[in-house]
Structure formats: C-alpha cells, structure tokens
Design a protein around this motif. Structure first.
Motif, PDB file in Angstrom:
ATOM      1  N   THR A 217       0.031  -8.095  21.369  1.00 40.49           N
ATOM      2  CA  THR A 217       0.005  -9.471  21.869  1.00 40.49           C
ATOM      3  C   THR A 217      -1.295  -9.802  22.592  1.00 40.49           C
ATOM      4  O   THR A 217      -1.675 -10.970  22.679  1.00 40.49           O
ATOM      5  N   HIS A 218      -1.976  -8.790  23.127  1.00 40.93           N
ATOM      6  CA  HIS A 218      -3.220  -9.012  23.864  1.00 40.93           C
ATOM      7  C   HIS A 218      -4.408  -8.375  23.139  1.00 40.93           C
ATOM      8  O   HIS A 218      -5.295  -7.811  23.766  1.00 40.93           O
ATOM      9  N   ASP A 219      -4.389  -8.479  21.822  1.00 45.52           N
ATOM     10  CA  ASP A 219      -5.447  -7.861  21.012  1.00 45.52           C
ATOM     11  C   ASP A 219      -6.740  -8.648  21.177  1.00 45.52           C
ATOM     12  O   ASP A 219      -6.857  -9.794  20.749  1.00 45.52           O
ATOM     13  N   GLU A 220      -7.719  -8.022  21.780  1.00 43.44           N
ATOM     14  CA  GLU A 220      -9.002  -8.661  22.039  1.00 43.44           C
ATOM     15  C   GLU A 220      -9.993  -8.462  20.897  1.00 43.44           C
ATOM     16  O   GLU A 220     -11.059  -9.090  20.873  1.00 43.44           O
ATOM     17  N   VAL A 221      -9.669  -7.607  19.943  1.00 38.00           N
ATOM     18  CA  VAL A 221     -10.549  -7.317  18.807  1.00 38.00           C
ATOM     19  C   VAL A 221     -10.123  -8.121  17.581  1.00 38.00           C
ATOM     20  O   VAL A 221     -10.936  -8.799  16.942  1.00 38.00           O
ATOM     21  N   ILE A 222      -8.844  -8.025  17.241  1.00 35.84           N
ATOM     22  CA  ILE A 222      -8.287  -8.773  16.107  1.00 35.84           C
ATOM     23  C   ILE A 222      -7.077  -9.555  16.627  1.00 35.84           C
ATOM     24  O   ILE A 222      -5.950  -9.040  16.604  1.00 35.84           O
TER      25      ILE A 222
END
Length: 267
Positions: A217-222
């Motif tokens: 839910t907190h994917d900073e890359v994808i």
C-alpha cells in the motif's frame, strides 16, 4: 541581454536538452539491472550451508552459463520459478523458504550478471533464459508456477504468455516499464528512450493462468496503481491482496507468506 548572450544561453539549453536524454539512454541498463554477482568462493560457501539445495547450471542458446538454486520438496510438489527484483540476489531465500513450509519446490533463478550466472542482463535475454529454465524442468514438473517480484513480474508475465503455467504470483508488479519510467522521469521522453519495455499490460488479457497479485500500500517505487492496471486487464482468475508495507518490506508482512502458501495449495 545582448544577442551574443542570448545565443550562448540557447546553445546551453540545447546542449542540456540533448545531453540529459542521451545520458539516460546510455545509463539505463545500470538503472534497470543492478547486478549482484557472486564469486565462485561465495557460491561454494552458500552451497555448503544448504546441502539440501541443488546448485544447477544451464547453458543458454548463446552459450552463456546460467545458474539457479533448486530448493527441493516432495516428488509430487509443484515447482515455483522465482524471478527477483532488479537489485535482488536470490540466495537469501535459501534461509527463508525452510521456515515458510510452502509445500512447493523452488527454482531461484540468477539473472545474467547476478549470482553465479554469466553474461549481461537485457529484456530479451532474461525472457529467453526463463523459457530455457521452464523447458529444463517441464518434463519432470507437471505443475509449474512463476513468481515475479518487481522487475521479475515482467519476466514472469512474458513466460506465462508463452508457456502453460499452473499460476502466477506477482509481487509489486507493474503494467509496463515505460509507465513506471514516466512516473519517475517525467522530464524525459521515456517512450522513445527505453530499450527494456517489459510491456506486461499488453499481454495480460490473453493470459488465462490464475494470478495472485500482492501489492504494497505504501510502495514508493511502483505505486499500486501500476499493479491495478495489470490486474484489471488479466484474462484469468485473479486475487488481489493489499499489504500495509513499502516496496522492499512487503515480504516481512505477516500475511505475505500465508497468502502465497494458500494460493499454491489451491492449485
């Protein structure tokens, strides 16, 4: 500003406009594939620590020597072909899998330039190698799953588009590398520059293999919206699981391995 100063400024802007995309084009392989090679001594030390794991080599069609770790299970267990992330050295799973009791055998694939595989990675090479590993095990493993994490999701989807699979597990997957590139580099003409496109979205509608999609839910890359587009286009049965985690911490979530175990057991 006089004419000479204006002309110099125009030349500077033009030079930057050419240099930045050119630099990005030249460096893209290093950005996409952050290789993690292992020495022969390191490979032998890993093998010695895991005597129950087979250390397998395969010669690709172009002569490149490829390597994978084969975590074995019961003779009738399914086989999971594991394709990792762009900076992942997959031998870490040799310590993890015995604790997870997935009921499956696993083939942890070293991409070219990673682990003990030779050569240099590229989209065509990784796809060809995935097909070669599938061909190597298909005669003895009637149920084969593909597991793709991040970059590996692009490899797994291509494999599913070309070979029958019992199912796919995709972790932090993307719709296409072009769309992810546009998000991170909005100032660059990514559609023109990118060589390794991994266009999973265009393949998804014709893939009928069951899908387990695990998303942070907190994917900073994808960010999850890339996975959502792929998921919505998928042609076969599918399951969406959101976990409160970041791109690199998702495997530490308490529901991560139970979801994988349940998916493999159901097929």
């Amino acid at each position: 500003m006089d004419f000479g100063s204006l002309a110099a400024l125009v030349k500077l802007v033009a030079a930057v406009a050419v240099a930045v995309p050119l630099t990005a084009y030249v460096l893209q392989d290093k950005l996409i594939f952050q290789t993690r090679p292992r020495s022969e001594q390191e490979r032998q030390a890993i093998a010695a620590r895991h005597p129950q794991v087979a250390d397998i080599f395969l010669q690709a069609a172009d002569g490149t020597r490829l390597h994978a770790w084969h975590f074995q299970a019961a003779p009738d267990a399914p086989l999971v072909l594991y394709f990792g992330g762009n900076a992942e050295e997959v031998s870490w799973l040799l310590d993890e899998l015995p604790r997870r009791d997935t009921g499956a055998a696993w083939l942890l694939v070293d991409y070219r330039g990673y682990g003990s595989s030779e050569g240099a990675p590229s989209e065509p090479a990784l796809v060809a190698d995935a097909l070669a590993w599938h061909e190597r095990f298909a005669p003895t493993s009637p149920r084969i799953f593909a597991f793709g994490r991040s970059l590996g999701s692009g490899v797994a989807v291509r494999l599913a588009a070309e070979r029958p699979l019992a199912g796919l597990v995709l972790v932090a997957p993307f719709d296409s590398m072009v769309e992810v590139g546009k998000r991170h580099y909005p100032f660059l003409p990514v559609s023109w520059l990118l060589k390794h496109r991994f266009d999973s979205l265009s393949l998804a509608p014709r893939i009928t293999a069951p899908l387990l999609c695990l998303v942070a839910t907190h994917d900073e890359v994808i960010p999850a919206e890339h996975a959502k587009r792929l998921y919505e286009a998928w042609g076969g049965p599918k399951q969406w699981v959101e976990l409160a985690a970041t791109h690199n911490s998702i495997d530490g979530h308490p529901d991560y391995w139970p979801a994988i175990r349940a998916f493999l057991a159901a097929r």
